[in-house]
Design a protein around this motif. Structure first.
Motif, PDB file in Angstrom:
ATOM      1  N   SER A  16     -23.770  22.808 -13.340  1.00  0.00           N
ATOM      2  CA  SER A  16     -21.702  22.814 -13.985  1.00  0.00           C
ATOM      3  C   SER A  16     -21.951  24.044 -14.998  1.00  0.00           C
ATOM      4  CB  SER A  16     -22.535  21.077 -15.139  1.00  0.00           C
ATOM      5  OG  SER A  16     -23.242  21.660 -15.698  1.00  0.00           O
ATOM      6  N   THR A  17     -23.346  24.669 -14.549  1.00  0.00           N
ATOM      7  CA  THR A  17     -23.059  25.882 -15.378  1.00  0.00           C
ATOM      8  C   THR A  17     -22.808  27.360 -14.658  1.00  0.00           C
ATOM      9  OG1 THR A  17     -25.847  26.385 -15.789  1.00  0.00           O
ATOM     10  CG2 THR A  17     -24.838  25.402 -16.888  1.00  0.00           C
ATOM     11  N   ALA A  18     -22.712  26.849 -13.461  1.00  0.00           N
ATOM     12  CA  ALA A  18     -22.285  28.297 -13.186  1.00  0.00           C
ATOM     13  C   ALA A  18     -21.325  29.268 -13.819  1.00  0.00           C
ATOM     14  CB  ALA A  18     -21.530  27.533 -11.209  1.00  0.00           C
ATOM     15  N   LYS A  19     -21.410  30.241 -13.069  1.00  0.00           N
ATOM     16  CA  LYS A  19     -20.068  31.379 -13.187  1.00  0.00           C
ATOM     17  C   LYS A  19     -19.004  31.585 -12.301  1.00  0.00           C
ATOM     18  CE  LYS A  19     -23.645  34.122 -16.532  1.00  0.00           C
ATOM     19  NZ  LYS A  19     -23.756  35.413 -17.174  1.00  0.00           N
ATOM     20  N   ALA A  20     -19.800  31.166 -11.210  1.00  0.00           N
ATOM     21  CA  ALA A  20     -19.246  30.984  -9.686  1.00  0.00           C
ATOM     22  C   ALA A  20     -19.816  30.102  -9.034  1.00  0.00           C
ATOM     23  CB  ALA A  20     -19.352  32.221  -9.559  1.00  0.00           C
ATOM     24  N   MET A  21     -18.524  29.215  -8.182  1.00  0.00           N
ATOM     25  CA  MET A  21     -18.912  28.463  -6.907  1.00  0.00           C
ATOM     26  C   MET A  21     -18.634  28.513  -5.932  1.00  0.00           C
ATOM     27  SD  MET A  21     -18.551  24.274  -8.297  1.00  0.00           S
ATOM     28  CE  MET A  21     -20.617  24.386  -8.709  1.00  0.00           C
ATOM     29  N   ILE A  22     -18.975  28.567  -5.023  1.00  0.00           N
ATOM     30  CA  ILE A  22     -18.245  28.704  -3.546  1.00  0.00           C
ATOM     31  C   ILE A  22     -18.583  27.638  -2.461  1.00  0.00           C
ATOM     32  CG2 ILE A  22     -18.553  30.075  -1.681  1.00  0.00           C
ATOM     33  CD1 ILE A  22     -20.079  32.315  -3.030  1.00  0.00           C
ATOM     34  N   ARG A  61     -15.218  25.136 -15.941  1.00  0.00           N
ATOM     35  CA  ARG A  61     -13.291  25.195 -16.491  1.00  0.00           C
ATOM     36  C   ARG A  61     -13.470  26.581 -15.993  1.00  0.00           C
ATOM     37  NH1 ARG A  61     -12.248  20.457 -20.409  1.00  0.00           N
ATOM     38  NH2 ARG A  61     -12.093  18.677 -19.337  1.00  0.00           N
ATOM     39  N   ASP A  62     -14.031  27.820 -16.197  1.00  0.00           N
ATOM     40  CA  ASP A  62     -14.129  29.094 -16.769  1.00  0.00           C
ATOM     41  C   ASP A  62     -14.617  30.004 -15.365  1.00  0.00           C
ATOM     42  OD1 ASP A  62     -12.543  28.565 -19.110  1.00  0.00           O
ATOM     43  OD2 ASP A  62     -14.030  28.733 -19.912  1.00  0.00           O
ATOM     44  N   ALA A  63     -15.233  28.927 -14.823  1.00  0.00           N
ATOM     45  CA  ALA A  63     -15.834  29.534 -13.522  1.00  0.00           C
ATOM     46  C   ALA A  63     -14.520  30.326 -11.913  1.00  0.00           C
ATOM     47  CB  ALA A  63     -16.603  28.600 -13.127  1.00  0.00           C
ATOM     48  N   LYS A  64     -15.194  31.158 -11.800  1.00  0.00           N
ATOM     49  CA  LYS A  64     -14.511  31.768 -10.822  1.00  0.00           C
ATOM     50  C   LYS A  64     -14.978  30.690  -9.664  1.00  0.00           C
ATOM     51  CE  LYS A  64     -14.624  37.181 -11.732  1.00  0.00           C
ATOM     52  NZ  LYS A  64     -15.494  38.141 -12.201  1.00  0.00           N
ATOM     53  N   THR A  76      -1.856  25.685  -6.826  1.00  0.00           N
ATOM     54  CA  THR A  76      -2.811  25.919  -8.406  1.00  0.00           C
ATOM     55  C   THR A  76      -2.961  27.088  -8.934  1.00  0.00           C
ATOM     56  OG1 THR A  76      -4.861  25.441  -7.824  1.00  0.00           O
ATOM     57  CG2 THR A  76      -3.005  23.589  -8.679  1.00  0.00           C
ATOM     58  N   GLY A  77      -3.498  28.384  -8.361  1.00  0.00           N
ATOM     59  CA  GLY A  77      -4.315  29.072  -8.486  1.00  0.00           C
ATOM     60  C   GLY A  77      -5.348  28.848  -8.738  1.00  0.00           C
ATOM     61  N   ARG A  78      -6.140  27.995  -8.755  1.00  0.00           N
ATOM     62  CA  ARG A  78      -7.520  27.715  -9.748  1.00  0.00           C
ATOM     63  C   ARG A  78      -8.531  28.092  -8.668  1.00  0.00           C
ATOM     64  NH1 ARG A  78     -11.518  28.071 -11.465  1.00  0.00           N
ATOM     65  NH2 ARG A  78     -12.051  27.066 -13.077  1.00  0.00           N
ATOM     66  N   ALA A  79      -8.128  28.335  -7.323  1.00  0.00           N
ATOM     67  CA  ALA A  79      -9.267  29.370  -7.091  1.00  0.00           C
ATOM     68  C   ALA A  79      -9.311  30.666  -5.901  1.00  0.00           C
ATOM     69  CB  ALA A  79      -9.985  28.702  -5.818  1.00  0.00           C
TER      70      ALA A  79
END
Length: 370
Positions: free
Chosen positions: A167-173, A248-251, A274-277
């Motif tokens: 949950s602390t990730a800056k980016a999630m794939i 919530r702010d991660a890429k 939604t443009g979220r990813a």
């Protein structure tokens, strides 16, 4: 591969009652190969074609296409096209004839296989590992590669742990290049971490008559809101925020290929709309229409599409066309590109990519959601 007792399409989520009226055949002592090799009984092929024609006329998601399928099947049956061969031959021949009339990413006939011990709550024994990889690929970069969303207790627990522990990730794939489809349960674990507001994702619709008779193929989850009139049922799938975390702010990056099918495409479209990813790879398989399996006589099963999932903004679904990526690249290079977008050097991205080898090819010449 037929993923039995699942609703494997854009809205695929829940095991449910069969979509045909007949009772399923009694359990067989024969193996699946023996059942497929059994020679057709006199008149059996015609009866199967006629029964399937009736069901398509009353249940197929696009009524006009259902009538056209039925006309073709009845004409071929009357001409004797389905009189000879094995049951496996008949299933393939009818499926090929259906696809020659109108292509559909899910509709197909198969020989009914023996029920596995313990029922069908999980994947078939030959199905790839449900979660192929879930880890930190680099500091701040989380990665998960699922084969499907079966919503088994173990898989839901694994997704909850993954989202919590990363949950602390800056980016999630999310690597969906081998994703076969499935249900909504895993999505409803993921989305609360990634959206700060209640957000409509996609919309699903089906005939009111089918819904009233067989129930909801996508369940009654709190992330679904239903609208009903005399003709149609519409369900909007929402992302409902959970506890606030840095995610919530991660890429977010979603890797796709032409093997990304069904509920995997639902997942991809939800992020794209939604443009979220950012979607990276190639257009998905194009298997949109949702539905489920039901018996055709004593020895056959049809996977019957009864509804569609579509983009709320455009009203368009992805049947046949797939969900287009935001960044079109060779799917074999999609992870490298995502890692570079996440801030890694090309050399590091290539090195990490070499350690993450999907269990199946990430591009297929022909894809069917089975």
């Amino acid at each position: 591969m037929l993923l039995k007792s699942l609703f494997l399409a854009g809205a695929a989520c829940c095991a449910a009652a069969p979509l045909l009226a007949q009772a399923p055949a009694a359990p067989s002592t024969l193996s699946a190969d023996q059942l497929r090799a059994a020679v057709l009984e006199p008149g059996e092929g015609r009866k199967v074609a006629d029964t399937l024609a009736d069901e398509l006329t009353g249940k197929f998601v696009i009524p006009e296409q259902g009538r056209q399928y039925a006309e073709m099947l009845r004409a071929n049956a009357a001409a004797g096209r389905y009189d000879k061969g094995t049951r496996g031959d008949l299933a393939k021949l009818i499926t090929d004839d259906l696809m020659a009339t109108h292509k559909d990413g899910h509709l197909h006939l198969s020989v009914t296989e023996p029920e596995p011990a313990g029922g069908n709550s999980g994947p078939p024994s030959d199905f790839p590992k449900l979660i192929q990889s879930a880890k930190w690929l680099a500091p701040g970069v989380a990665y998960i590669r699922p084969s499907a969303f079966f919503s088994t207790d173990d898989e839901i627990a694994a997704f909850k742990a993954f989202m919590r522990d990363h949950s602390t990730a800056k980016a999630m794939i999310f690597d969906l290049r081998n994703h076969h489809g499935g249900r909504l349960g895993e999505m409803d674990v993921i989305f609360p971490y990634l959206f700060a507001e209640k957000t409509p994702l996609v919309r699903m619709e089906m005939s009111r008559a089918i819904y009233d008779k067989f129930g909801s193929p996508f369940g009654e989850a709190p992330t679904l809101e239903f609208a009903k009139d005399d003709a149609r049922i519409t369900a909007t799938h929402y992302a409902v925020p959970g506890q606030a975390t840095p995610l919530r702010d991660a890429k977010i990056y979603v890797l796709t290929s032409n093997a990304t099918a069904s509920a995997g495409e639902h997942f991809a479209l939800a992020f794209k709309s939604t443009g979220r990813a950012t979607l990276i790879g190639e257009a998905t398989a194009g298997a949109n229409h949702f539905g489920g399996p039901g018996p055709v006589g004593d020895h056959f099963t049809v996977w019957m599409p009864v509804g569609r999932t579509y983009d709320i903004k455009t009203g368009q679904d992805w049947e046949g066309a797939g969900v287009a990526p935001d960044l079109a690249v060779d799917p074999k290079q999609a992870l490298v590109v995502a890692l570079e977008k996440a801030g890694l050097s090309h050399a590091d991205a290539v090195r990490i990519d070499a350690t993450e080898v999907p269990l199946e090819p990430v591009h297929k010449d022909k894809v069917r959601a089975r």
